[in-house]
Design an enzyme around this catalytic site. Structure first.
Site, PDB file in Angstrom:
ATOM      1  N   ASP A 107      43.402  39.205  41.160  1.00 44.15           N
ATOM      2  CA  ASP A 107      43.527  39.769  42.504  1.00 44.15           C
ATOM      3  C   ASP A 107      44.996  40.110  42.786  1.00 44.15           C
ATOM      4  OD1 ASP A 107      41.804  40.039  45.176  1.00 44.15           O
ATOM      5  OD2 ASP A 107      43.658  39.010  45.744  1.00 44.15           O
ATOM      6  N   HIS A 272      33.818  37.483  42.447  1.00 47.89           N
ATOM      7  CA  HIS A 272      35.252  37.743  42.462  1.00 47.89           C
ATOM      8  C   HIS A 272      36.048  36.515  42.027  1.00 47.89           C
ATOM      9  CE1 HIS A 272      39.059  39.465  43.686  1.00 47.89           C
ATOM     10  NE2 HIS A 272      39.273  38.461  44.520  1.00 47.89           N
TER      11      HIS A 272
END
Length: 292
Positions: A107, A272
């Protein structure tokens, strides 16, 4: 000292421009630096770090502006540019005696890792990227109603003042919404870990927004300059991501191939937060990367 990875030593180390970073360090062997994402701290790497520590020196810093690391005021766009944050990581690793090291980011940390690979090709031996496309490409693939998935990118791109006030007024709800929405298996994030992420994020609203604001400004400028120059990542690169291409209508592997001659592009069924949901898969992929 804050909540950290069991069995790892928590240390304070120099970054760039007088900033100090907090990092968890453990294991022995060739160095691997793991960079966390949003809205998290280095703690997100706890499972992967423990798996890699039997053969590597594993270094897990909190990025500048996050966790227990310094949170300098964003007095100019460079303060939270990914170029500056990448320089933090190179300085930190050098202070531990590692002139060359492998780097894996998730990320926001993956954006820092990407920039480090471009700016410091002589230092980064291998590069792992989890669940992003580069900043310039990110803005290019978001369009129409599908861009709603990234509403926070647009919110935090606004001029200083309003985004910070809005987020600070409901910090737990704001940051918690991402922990909920982006996790395929919420049971992989225990209550104490979730609470630590929320505590750390609520204490860093201004610097987190500054990090995101840089990605709508100076980071785009830096990426575009590399596109114009034909720059590419020189080291072996592994990219692991959810199938964002299918969801948003673009060729994710094709985006990365433009940047990476030596690419291993993988899709995962994990959510994620893949380092927490599928640590065996991620640790194995890092080992594969380091063997290239």
């Amino acid at each position: 000292m804050t909540f950290t990875i069991p069995g790892f030593e928590q240390v304070r180390l120099p970054g760039a421009d007088g900033v100090e970073l907090t990092a968890a360090v453990g294991g022995s062997g060739s160095p691997v630096v793991l960079l966390h994402g949003f809205p998290q701290t280095h703690l997100m790497w706890r499972h992967v770090a423990e798996r890699l520590a039997d053969g590597h020196t594993v270094i897990c810093p909190d990025l500048r502006g996050y966790g227990a690391s310094d949170k300098p005021a964003a007095t100019n766009p460079d303060v939270y540019a990914k170029r500056t944050m990448a320089a933090d990581i190179v300085t930190l690793a050098t202070s531990l005696g590692h002139e060359r090291f492998a780097l894996v980011g998730h990320d926001r940390g993956a954006l820092v890792a990407f920039r480090a690979g471009l700016d410091h090709p002589e230092t980064i031996t291998h590069l792992g990227i989890l669940d992003i496309v580069p900043t310039l490409d990110m803005w290019n693939v978001l369009h129409g109603t599908s861009a709603a998935v990234g509403y926070h990118l647009y919110l935090m791109a606004q001029p200083p003042g309003l985004p910070e006030a809005m987020i600070a007024a409901s910090a737990d709800a704001f940051f918690g919404s991402f922990l909920d929405a982006w996790a395929d298996d919420p049971t992989t994030m225990p209550a104490d870990v979730r609470a630590e992420y929320l505590r750390a994020s609520a204490a860093a609203v201004t610097s987190i927004v500054a990090d995101y604001r840089a990605s709508a400004d100076i980071d785009v400028t830096h990426d575009q300059a590399d596109v114009d120059a034909g720059s590419q990542l020189a080291m072996p690169v592994t990219v692991i991501q959810q199938d964002w291409g299918a969801q948003l209508g673009f060729d994710a592997a094709g985006v990365w191939k433009a940047w990476v001659p030596d690419l291993d592009h993988r899709l995962t069924r994990a959510g994620h937060f893949m380092a927490e949901e599928a640590p065996d898969e991620i640790a194995a992929a890092v080992r594969d990367l380091l063997a290239r």
